[in-house]
Design a protein around this motif. Structure first.
Motif, mmCIF file in Angstrom:
data_model
loop_
_atom_site.group_PDB
_atom_site.id
_atom_site.type_symbol
_atom_site.label_atom_id
_atom_site.label_comp_id
_atom_site.label_asym_id
_atom_site.label_seq_id
_atom_site.Cartn_x
_atom_site.Cartn_y
_atom_site.Cartn_z
ATOM 1 N N UNK A 223 0.817 -1.211 0.000
ATOM 2 C CA UNK A 223 0.000 0.000 0.000
ATOM 3 C C UNK A 223 0.854 1.266 0.000
ATOM 4 N N UNK A 224 1.919 1.283 0.789
ATOM 5 C CA UNK A 224 2.739 2.490 0.924
ATOM 6 C C UNK A 224 3.695 2.663 -0.248
ATOM 7 N N UNK A 225 4.316 1.565 -0.681
ATOM 8 C CA UNK A 225 5.353 1.646 -1.715
ATOM 9 C C UNK A 225 4.859 1.227 -3.091
ATOM 10 N N UNK A 226 3.672 0.647 -3.154
ATOM 11 C CA UNK A 226 3.168 0.020 -4.386
ATOM 12 C C UNK A 226 4.177 -1.015 -4.878
ATOM 13 N N UNK A 227 4.732 -1.768 -3.932
ATOM 14 C CA UNK A 227 5.646 -2.859 -4.254
ATOM 15 C C UNK A 227 4.795 -4.058 -4.682
ATOM 16 N N UNK A 228 4.840 -4.399 -5.967
ATOM 17 C CA UNK A 228 3.931 -5.406 -6.508
ATOM 18 C C UNK A 228 4.258 -6.814 -6.022
ATOM 19 N N UNK A 229 5.529 -7.073 -5.687
ATOM 20 C CA UNK A 229 5.871 -8.369 -5.095
ATOM 21 C C UNK A 229 5.119 -8.556 -3.779
ATOM 22 N N UNK A 252 -10.518 -20.532 16.938
ATOM 23 C CA UNK A 252 -11.394 -19.360 16.999
ATOM 24 C C UNK A 252 -10.597 -18.068 17.168
ATOM 25 N N UNK A 253 -9.577 -18.091 18.016
ATOM 26 C CA UNK A 253 -8.787 -16.878 18.269
ATOM 27 C C UNK A 253 -8.102 -16.410 16.987
ATOM 28 N N UNK A 254 -7.481 -17.348 16.263
ATOM 29 C CA UNK A 254 -6.817 -16.990 15.011
ATOM 30 C C UNK A 254 -7.831 -16.465 14.001
ATOM 31 N N UNK A 255 -8.985 -17.108 13.898
ATOM 32 C CA UNK A 255 -10.008 -16.702 12.935
ATOM 33 C C UNK A 255 -10.483 -15.278 13.186
ATOM 34 N N UNK A 256 -10.735 -14.949 14.449
ATOM 35 C CA UNK A 256 -11.192 -13.601 14.770
ATOM 36 C C UNK A 256 -10.082 -12.575 14.537
ATOM 37 N N UNK A 257 -8.841 -12.983 14.767
ATOM 38 C CA UNK A 257 -7.710 -12.083 14.524
ATOM 39 C C UNK A 257 -7.577 -11.777 13.044
ATOM 40 N N UNK A 258 -7.687 -12.807 12.196
ATOM 41 C CA UNK A 258 -7.529 -12.594 10.759
ATOM 42 C C UNK A 258 -8.670 -11.740 10.219
ATOM 43 N N UNK A 259 -9.871 -11.891 10.761
ATOM 44 C CA UNK A 259 -10.994 -11.049 10.344
ATOM 45 C C UNK A 259 -10.744 -9.589 10.714
ATOM 46 N N UNK A 260 -10.244 -9.383 11.910
ATOM 47 C CA UNK A 260 -9.973 -8.019 12.379
ATOM 48 C C UNK A 260 -8.902 -7.350 11.520
ATOM 49 N N UNK A 261 -7.846 -8.099 11.222
ATOM 50 C CA UNK A 261 -6.750 -7.566 10.406
ATOM 51 C C UNK A 261 -7.232 -7.280 8.986
ATOM 52 N N UNK A 262 -7.951 -8.230 8.388
ATOM 53 C CA UNK A 262 -8.409 -8.090 7.007
ATOM 54 C C UNK A 262 -9.390 -6.927 6.864
ATOM 55 N N UNK A 263 -10.247 -6.748 7.843
ATOM 56 C CA UNK A 263 -11.224 -5.649 7.807
ATOM 57 C C UNK A 263 -10.511 -4.296 7.732
ATOM 58 N N UNK A 264 -9.513 -4.095 8.584
ATOM 59 C CA UNK A 264 -8.810 -2.815 8.594
ATOM 60 C C UNK A 264 -7.955 -2.646 7.343
ATOM 61 N N UNK A 265 -7.407 -3.740 6.832
ATOM 62 C CA UNK A 265 -6.634 -3.649 5.595
ATOM 63 C C UNK A 265 -7.519 -3.214 4.429
ATOM 64 N N UNK A 266 -8.732 -3.747 4.355
ATOM 65 C CA UNK A 266 -9.652 -3.342 3.293
ATOM 66 C C UNK A 266 -10.061 -1.879 3.450
ATOM 67 N N UNK A 267 -10.229 -1.428 4.684
ATOM 68 C CA UNK A 267 -10.555 -0.024 4.918
ATOM 69 C C UNK A 267 -9.397 0.881 4.493
ATOM 70 N N UNK A 268 -8.168 0.384 4.615
ATOM 71 C CA UNK A 268 -6.971 1.162 4.294
ATOM 72 C C UNK A 268 -6.632 1.109 2.807
ATOM 73 N N UNK A 270 -6.389 1.668 -0.873
ATOM 74 C CA UNK A 270 -6.935 2.732 -1.729
ATOM 75 C C UNK A 270 -7.924 2.178 -2.749
ATOM 76 N N UNK A 271 -9.000 2.891 -2.937
ATOM 77 C CA UNK A 271 -10.054 2.441 -3.845
ATOM 78 C C UNK A 271 -9.534 2.231 -5.256
ATOM 79 N N UNK A 272 -8.648 3.133 -5.727
ATOM 80 C CA UNK A 272 -8.182 3.022 -7.108
ATOM 81 C C UNK A 272 -7.153 1.915 -7.303
ATOM 82 N N UNK A 273 -6.733 1.242 -6.231
ATOM 83 C CA UNK A 273 -5.883 0.065 -6.392
ATOM 84 C C UNK A 273 -6.706 -1.123 -6.884
ATOM 85 N N UNK A 274 -8.011 -1.071 -6.654
ATOM 86 C CA UNK A 274 -8.901 -2.159 -7.058
ATOM 87 C C UNK A 274 -9.773 -1.741 -8.237
#
Length: 351
Positions: A223-229, A252-268, A270-274
């Protein structure tokens, strides 16, 4: 005399960066301007300082450097142009009291960054970065890519000398989407391909925190560098996790953690990256939709998952396929209308 609150980053000789330079910390960017002396009120922990000489031409390389700062700590850096990296210098030589007022306050949302970087620590950075001191750039390659290139050159017996780039590569985990267990045959082989829990355990069973850290590091670099790798690695790791349905359902703990991380990553993200008007999106929409569909099969009624679907539909105009990809006999269904002849992983269609 008490020191400054939180952390302080002094940027020496800022005028040498150029009048069009853009600096940033974590996921935030700002223009340098000649009066800027540094960044203050930085929360304790790991942060990413990044720099580009210009954003106007759209091609300038962006450089980033991870650093650790303590509460009340003061760090002074100076850009070394020839080496293309920030170097730490003695902060005691700075007239700290005179320059503090010319520093920009930490611009990132503190809670947001604490979640985006929650699993990033010294162990993870040493594991995945070339070194802790050199800059990561838009063009920093992946070790796996250089390995593939070297194998191709050797197979063609080309008399080309190859420079050792092992000190300049991102050392992400090599993910083999179609890897098979050596002793798996028949029905077990099919199950192994449909559920990759065994492979996730093989790669990260010793330390699942490293998996979470790699998902976060690759996302930030992307996201910050647009490093495609890093974009490719982030998507590959998500695909591996979401194809590991048994692991997700049993942890369950891992599942909830990955959901929390993924949610904030999607919020972060940039729309024009997709979504791009010219059709040049960085994130493959079909691949992202496939990942969402994998998520849906595991978390369909989870409250956090419902929130994620709301983000993807509102922000990117996409959501998961709500129909199961398997029929009643547990055979995978294939959408002929979506068949892509250029996809080497797609099944062959015989008429």
């Amino acid at each position: 005399m008490s020191g400054p609150p939180l952390g302080t980053l002094i940027i020496e000789d800022v005028e040498t960066l150029g009048e069009n330079a853009v600096l940033g910390i974590d996921t935030q960017f700002f223009t340098v301007q000649n009066f800027l002396k540094g960044i203050k009120l930085i929360p304790a922990g790991y942060h990413l300082l990044h720099y580009s000489c210009s954003v106007d031409d759209g091609v300038s390389m962006r450089y980033a450097w991870w650093f650790l700062i303590d509460a009340g700590g003061v760090l002074s850096v100076k850009w070394a142009d020839e080496e293309a990296e920030f170097r730490t210098v003695d902060a005691s030589d700075s007239s700290f009291g005179n320059i503090y007022q010319y520093m920009v306050s930490y611009p990132e949302n503190t809670e947001k960054w604490s979640i985006l970087s929650l699993h990033i620590d010294s162990e993870a950075l040493e594991e995945y970065l070339p070194t802790l001191t050199q800059a990561i750039t838009t063009a920093t390659p992946l070790a796996e890519e250089n390995m593939v290139l070297l194998d191709i050159l050797k197979s063609k017996k080309l008399d080309i000398s190859v420079t050792n780039q092992s000190h300049d590569e991102l050392k992400y985990t090599i993910i083999e989407p179609h890897k098979k267990r050596g002793d798996a045959v028949g029905e077990q082989l099919t199950k192994d391909l449909l559920d990759r829990s065994w492979y996730l355990e093989e790669l990260f069973g010793h330390d699942v925190e490293l998996l979470l850290a790699e998902i976060q590091i690759s996302f930030v670099h992307f996201v910050v560098l647009c490093n495609l790798c890093s974009c490719t690695q982030w998507m590959s790791l998500l695909a591996l996790v979401l194809k590991s349905k048994h692991y997700l359902k049993s942890s369950h703990v891992f599942s909830q953690t990955i959901l929390r991380v993924f949610k904030l990553q999607l919020e972060t993200l940039p729309k024009d990256y997709v979504m791009d008007a010219l059709g040049m999106q960085v994130v493959d929409r079909i691949q992202l939709k496939a990942i969402l569909s994998e998520f849906n099969e595991v978390f369909e009624k989870d409250e956090a998952w419902v929130a994620i679907i709301g983000i993807t539909q509102r922000k990117f105009g996409i959501g998961p396929s709500l129909q199961s990809t398997f029929d009643e006999s547990h055979f995978e269904k294939y959408d002929l209308l979506a068949h892509n002849e250029d996809d080497e992983d797609a099944p062959a269609i015989v008429f």
